[in-house]
Design a protein around this motif. Structure first.
Motif, PDB file in Angstrom:
ATOM      1  N   GLU A  31      -6.426  -8.533 -12.246  1.00  0.00           N
ATOM      2  CA  GLU A  31      -6.696  -9.544 -11.475  1.00  0.00           C
ATOM      3  C   GLU A  31      -4.824 -10.735 -11.557  1.00  0.00           C
ATOM      4  OE1 GLU A  31      -9.837 -11.090 -11.268  1.00  0.00           O
ATOM      5  OE2 GLU A  31     -11.301  -9.018 -11.279  1.00  0.00           O
ATOM      6  N   ALA A  32      -4.736 -10.883 -12.693  1.00  0.00           N
ATOM      7  CA  ALA A  32      -3.559 -11.532 -12.691  1.00  0.00           C
ATOM      8  C   ALA A  32      -2.098 -11.150 -11.900  1.00  0.00           C
ATOM      9  CB  ALA A  32      -3.990 -12.596 -14.007  1.00  0.00           C
ATOM     10  N   ALA A  33      -2.188 -10.331 -13.060  1.00  0.00           N
ATOM     11  CA  ALA A  33      -0.964  -9.959 -12.858  1.00  0.00           C
ATOM     12  C   ALA A  33      -1.211  -8.924 -11.289  1.00  0.00           C
ATOM     13  CB  ALA A  33      -0.734  -8.515 -13.740  1.00  0.00           C
ATOM     14  N   ALA A  34      -2.197  -8.331 -10.757  1.00  0.00           N
ATOM     15  CA  ALA A  34      -1.554  -8.259  -9.510  1.00  0.00           C
ATOM     16  C   ALA A  34      -1.688  -9.139  -8.496  1.00  0.00           C
ATOM     17  CB  ALA A  34      -3.673  -7.343  -9.284  1.00  0.00           C
ATOM     18  N   LYS A  35      -2.224 -10.182  -8.541  1.00  0.00           N
ATOM     19  CA  LYS A  35      -1.741 -11.283  -7.625  1.00  0.00           C
ATOM     20  C   LYS A  35      -0.497 -12.269  -7.485  1.00  0.00           C
ATOM     21  CE  LYS A  35      -6.777 -13.923  -7.679  1.00  0.00           C
ATOM     22  NZ  LYS A  35      -7.416 -14.423  -8.442  1.00  0.00           N
ATOM     23  N   ALA A  36       0.129 -12.072  -9.245  1.00  0.00           N
ATOM     24  CA  ALA A  36       1.079 -12.170  -8.808  1.00  0.00           C
ATOM     25  C   ALA A  36       2.530 -11.030  -7.966  1.00  0.00           C
ATOM     26  CB  ALA A  36       2.121 -12.258 -10.130  1.00  0.00           C
ATOM     27  N   GLU A  37       2.092  -9.938  -8.806  1.00  0.00           N
ATOM     28  CA  GLU A  37       2.030  -8.771  -7.707  1.00  0.00           C
ATOM     29  C   GLU A  37       2.514  -9.120  -6.621  1.00  0.00           C
ATOM     30  OE1 GLU A  37       2.046  -5.281 -10.947  1.00  0.00           O
ATOM     31  OE2 GLU A  37       1.149  -5.384  -9.691  1.00  0.00           O
ATOM     32  N   GLY A  38       1.155  -9.590  -5.981  1.00  0.00           N
ATOM     33  CA  GLY A  38       1.251 -10.114  -4.043  1.00  0.00           C
ATOM     34  C   GLY A  38       1.123  -8.695  -2.979  1.00  0.00           C
ATOM     35  N   ALA A  39       1.345  -7.362  -3.661  1.00  0.00           N
ATOM     36  CA  ALA A  39       0.720  -6.854  -2.125  1.00  0.00           C
ATOM     37  C   ALA A  39       0.526  -5.116  -3.203  1.00  0.00           C
ATOM     38  CB  ALA A  39       2.525  -6.592  -1.182  1.00  0.00           C
ATOM     39  N   VAL A  40       0.206  -4.638  -1.854  1.00  0.00           N
ATOM     40  CA  VAL A  40      -0.382  -3.174  -2.187  1.00  0.00           C
ATOM     41  C   VAL A  40       0.456  -2.305  -0.832  1.00  0.00           C
ATOM     42  CG1 VAL A  40      -2.466  -3.546  -2.245  1.00  0.00           C
ATOM     43  CG2 VAL A  40      -1.663  -1.494  -3.552  1.00  0.00           C
ATOM     44  N   ASN A  41       1.526  -1.229  -1.576  1.00  0.00           N
ATOM     45  CA  ASN A  41       2.387  -0.322  -0.481  1.00  0.00           C
ATOM     46  C   ASN A  41       0.910   0.687  -0.424  1.00  0.00           C
ATOM     47  OD1 ASN A  41       3.209  -2.437   0.586  1.00  0.00           O
ATOM     48  ND2 ASN A  41       4.871  -1.929  -0.942  1.00  0.00           N
ATOM     49  N   SER A  42      -0.067   1.336   0.359  1.00  0.00           N
ATOM     50  CA  SER A  42       0.101   2.847   0.188  1.00  0.00           C
ATOM     51  C   SER A  42       0.462   4.145   1.163  1.00  0.00           C
ATOM     52  CB  SER A  42      -1.787   2.493   0.435  1.00  0.00           C
ATOM     53  OG  SER A  42      -1.970   2.340   2.442  1.00  0.00           O
ATOM     54  N   VAL A  43       0.436   5.080   1.031  1.00  0.00           N
ATOM     55  CA  VAL A  43       0.581   6.469   1.874  1.00  0.00           C
ATOM     56  C   VAL A  43      -1.133   7.270   2.057  1.00  0.00           C
ATOM     57  CG1 VAL A  43       2.666   6.565   1.914  1.00  0.00           C
ATOM     58  CG2 VAL A  43       1.483   7.249   0.391  1.00  0.00           C
ATOM     59  N   GLY A  44      -0.917   7.658   3.009  1.00  0.00           N
ATOM     60  CA  GLY A  44      -2.383   8.453   3.561  1.00  0.00           C
ATOM     61  C   GLY A  44      -3.686   7.778   3.516  1.00  0.00           C
ATOM     62  N   PRO A 275       2.496  -1.791  -9.447  1.00  0.00           N
ATOM     63  CA  PRO A 275       1.565  -1.104 -10.225  1.00  0.00           C
ATOM     64  C   PRO A 275       0.444  -1.654 -10.103  1.00  0.00           C
ATOM     65  CG  PRO A 275       2.889  -1.693 -11.796  1.00  0.00           C
ATOM     66  CD  PRO A 275       3.235  -2.121 -10.727  1.00  0.00           C
ATOM     67  N   ASN A 276       0.287  -3.227 -10.659  1.00  0.00           N
ATOM     68  CA  ASN A 276      -1.256  -3.562 -11.490  1.00  0.00           C
ATOM     69  C   ASN A 276      -1.781  -3.732  -9.858  1.00  0.00           C
ATOM     70  OD1 ASN A 276      -0.709  -4.208 -13.906  1.00  0.00           O
ATOM     71  ND2 ASN A 276       1.044  -5.262 -13.511  1.00  0.00           N
ATOM     72  N   ALA A 277      -1.481  -3.450  -8.196  1.00  0.00           N
ATOM     73  CA  ALA A 277      -1.655  -4.361  -7.472  1.00  0.00           C
ATOM     74  C   ALA A 277      -2.336  -3.415  -7.020  1.00  0.00           C
ATOM     75  CB  ALA A 277      -0.971  -4.393  -6.401  1.00  0.00           C
ATOM     76  N   ALA A 278      -1.834  -1.823  -7.588  1.00  0.00           N
ATOM     77  CA  ALA A 278      -2.667   0.083  -7.292  1.00  0.00           C
ATOM     78  C   ALA A 278      -3.497  -0.262  -7.923  1.00  0.00           C
ATOM     79  CB  ALA A 278      -1.225   0.695  -7.669  1.00  0.00           C
ATOM     80  N   LYS A 279      -3.459  -0.876  -9.158  1.00  0.00           N
ATOM     81  CA  LYS A 279      -4.616  -0.619 -10.303  1.00  0.00           C
ATOM     82  C   LYS A 279      -6.300  -0.943  -9.723  1.00  0.00           C
ATOM     83  CE  LYS A 279      -2.005   0.702 -14.648  1.00  0.00           C
ATOM     84  NZ  LYS A 279      -1.400   0.500 -15.987  1.00  0.00           N
ATOM     85  N   LEU A 280      -5.913  -2.333  -9.482  1.00  0.00           N
ATOM     86  CA  LEU A 280      -6.966  -2.944  -9.226  1.00  0.00           C
ATOM     87  C   LEU A 280      -7.401  -2.190  -7.923  1.00  0.00           C
ATOM     88  CD1 LEU A 280      -7.949  -5.634  -9.439  1.00  0.00           C
ATOM     89  CD2 LEU A 280      -6.507  -6.984  -7.674  1.00  0.00           C
ATOM     90  N   THR A 281      -6.789  -2.077  -7.137  1.00  0.00           N
ATOM     91  CA  THR A 281      -7.001  -1.493  -5.681  1.00  0.00           C
ATOM     92  C   THR A 281      -7.773   0.058  -6.003  1.00  0.00           C
ATOM     93  OG1 THR A 281      -5.220  -1.571  -4.678  1.00  0.00           O
ATOM     94  CG2 THR A 281      -6.268   0.145  -3.963  1.00  0.00           C
ATOM     95  N   ARG A 282      -7.215   0.819  -7.555  1.00  0.00           N
ATOM     96  CA  ARG A 282      -8.664   2.184  -7.427  1.00  0.00           C
ATOM     97  C   ARG A 282      -9.733   1.071  -8.101  1.00  0.00           C
ATOM     98  NH1 ARG A 282      -6.296   6.311 -11.442  1.00  0.00           N
ATOM     99  NH2 ARG A 282      -5.378   7.850  -9.072  1.00  0.00           N
ATOM    100  N   GLU A 283      -9.518  -0.024  -8.974  1.00  0.00           N
ATOM    101  CA  GLU A 283     -10.900  -0.727  -9.987  1.00  0.00           C
ATOM    102  C   GLU A 283     -12.071  -0.457  -8.123  1.00  0.00           C
ATOM    103  OE1 GLU A 283     -13.928  -1.466 -12.165  1.00  0.00           O
ATOM    104  OE2 GLU A 283     -12.222  -1.503 -12.908  1.00  0.00           O
ATOM    105  N   TYR A 284     -11.341  -1.611  -7.441  1.00  0.00           N
ATOM    106  CA  TYR A 284     -11.874  -2.019  -5.983  1.00  0.00           C
ATOM    107  C   TYR A 284     -12.975  -0.670  -5.276  1.00  0.00           C
ATOM    108  CZ  TYR A 284     -14.151  -4.423  -2.345  1.00  0.00           C
ATOM    109  OH  TYR A 284     -14.485  -5.293  -0.968  1.00  0.00           O
ATOM    110  N   ILE A 285     -12.003   0.019  -5.037  1.00  0.00           N
ATOM    111  CA  ILE A 285     -12.532   1.372  -4.451  1.00  0.00           C
ATOM    112  C   ILE A 285     -14.227   1.967  -5.016  1.00  0.00           C
ATOM    113  CG2 ILE A 285     -11.821   4.033  -4.075  1.00  0.00           C
ATOM    114  CD1 ILE A 285      -8.860   2.402  -3.430  1.00  0.00           C
ATOM    115  N   PHE A 286     -13.610   2.022  -6.821  1.00  0.00           N
ATOM    116  CA  PHE A 286     -15.072   2.548  -7.272  1.00  0.00           C
ATOM    117  C   PHE A 286     -16.017   1.413  -7.467  1.00  0.00           C
ATOM    118  CE2 PHE A 286     -11.868   5.927  -7.817  1.00  0.00           C
ATOM    119  CZ  PHE A 286     -12.591   7.031  -7.640  1.00  0.00           C
TER     120      PHE A 286
END
Length: 355
Positions: A31-44, A275-286
């Motif tokens: 969570e801390a690493a994802a917050k530091a990245e601050g964004a997640v960009n998706s496709v589809g 990458p961490n925001a992307a992983k956190l996104t998958r964590e949240y999705i599940f």
């Protein structure tokens, strides 16, 4: 500059996060690493598909993640990851089940196993965490009760043989939904990924009767009264029904003599800038909340049997009992070959029988 400063402060945290989170352990670190990245960009993963909007809003509210999506097909997503490499503009995508292994073979993804990993069926995930279905699609019927011409509502594939209504399958040469409809009919009648003959015989029989329609079941064709019985993914059927002027005229059900279940998986870009925001996104999705968001979009969550969904959300889905005889694709390589040959077989054995 503020974000850069935070990233510098958390440098060591982020550096160790990739290896730590691959094992699905330290969520606080992620969570801390994802917050530091601050964004997640998706496709589809557009707002109006499977209620992704709800997920993006929750991630923005809870973790401050900004989000942009570019809608594209599964094949286009993988091609984009491969073409951009270190100049990646996308962090995560959502692709059909068949494209998860393809993305792995092309080496464009990285693994992450969410903390609910054990509740994801083995057939629906890659053992190394490179992909996992977040929600499923099962071939179903959508039926306009007002257009059955005196026949009973069909509840199984066998019923289609004797009805007076037209059966709309769509274009098996271009639509994955239509091709999987053929596979579902084959599985229900003793076939498999290598043998779709039982389905071809069924649809040829319907064609001989002049009751086979190649119209693609969509909201537009339904509104025109062109769809009497349509073969669709369950989530499409439920979404279409909800948008009809008279939804009570329609029934959506899983054929009781068998069907095929597939779905959609997130893939995390190997070259992701976040990458961490992307992983956190998958964590949240599940998570329970993320799975409930998908259900609000008529998509059946992969963890459906482990969730206590709110009653209004549960009402959007078909009951668990209807999925007792559904079968996942067991031989993906065989089905890939069969589906490529399907258009020619369809023309030679089914279309030739149309009146």
């Amino acid at each position: 500059m503020k974000q850069l400063f935070l990233a510098t402060l958390l440098g060591s945290t982020i550096a160790m996060c990739t290896s730590a989170m691959a094992a699905g352990t330290d969520l606080k670190t992620l969570e801390a690493a994802a917050k530091a990245e601050g964004a997640v960009n998706s496709v589809g993963m557009p707002d109006d598909w499977a209620n992704w909007k709800g997920t993006w809003e929750d991630l923005a509210k809870t973790y401050g993640l900004k989000h942009i999506d570019t809608d594209m097909s599964s094949a286009q997503e993988i091609a984009k990851f491969a073409a951009e490499k270190d100049n990646a503009t996308a962090d995560i995508g959502d692709v059909g089940a068949a494209f998860g292994p393809i993305a792995v073979k092309q080496g464009v993804v990285q693994p992450y196993k969410p903390s609910t990993w054990d509740q994801v069926p083995d057939w629906a995930k890659d053992k190394d965490g490179n992909w996992a279905l977040a929600y499923t699609g099962t071939i179903a019927f959508i039926i306009n009760k007002k257009l059955l011409h005196g026949s009973e509502v069909p509840t199984k594939w066998a019923d289609l043989k004797g009805g007076k209504y037209k059966v709309s399958i769509g274009d098996v040469s271009t639509a994955a939904q239509a091709a999987n409809g053929v596979l579902a009919a084959a599985l229900a009648n003793g076939g498999d990924e290598k043998n779709i003959k039982p389905a071809l015989l069924l649809f040829a029989d319907i064609a001989k009767q002049g009751r086979l329609s190649m119209a693609n079941p969509t909201i537009a064709t339904m509104e025109k009264g062109e769809i009497e019985v349509g073969v669709v993914w369950d989530f499409n059927g439920l979404s279409y029904k909800a948008k009809m002027a008279n939804p009570d005229d329609y029934v959506v059900l899983i054929p009781s003599d068998g069907s095929v279940i597939s779905g959609y998986t997130t893939i995390i870009n190997k070259y992701a800038k976040n990458p961490n925001a992307a992983k956190l996104t998958r964590e949240y999705i599940f998570s329970d909340a993320g799975q409930t968001n998908l259900a609000r979009g008529n998509a059946r969550p992969i963890r459906a049997e482990h969730l206590q969904l709110p009653e209004d959300v549960k009402a959007k889905l078909l009951p668990n009992e209807q999925y007792k005889k559904v079968t996942p694709i067991k031989d993906a390589d065989a089905w890939e070959k069969t589906s490529k040959a399907l258009p020619q077989q369809w023309n030679e054995e089914v279309i030739v029988e149309m009146k």
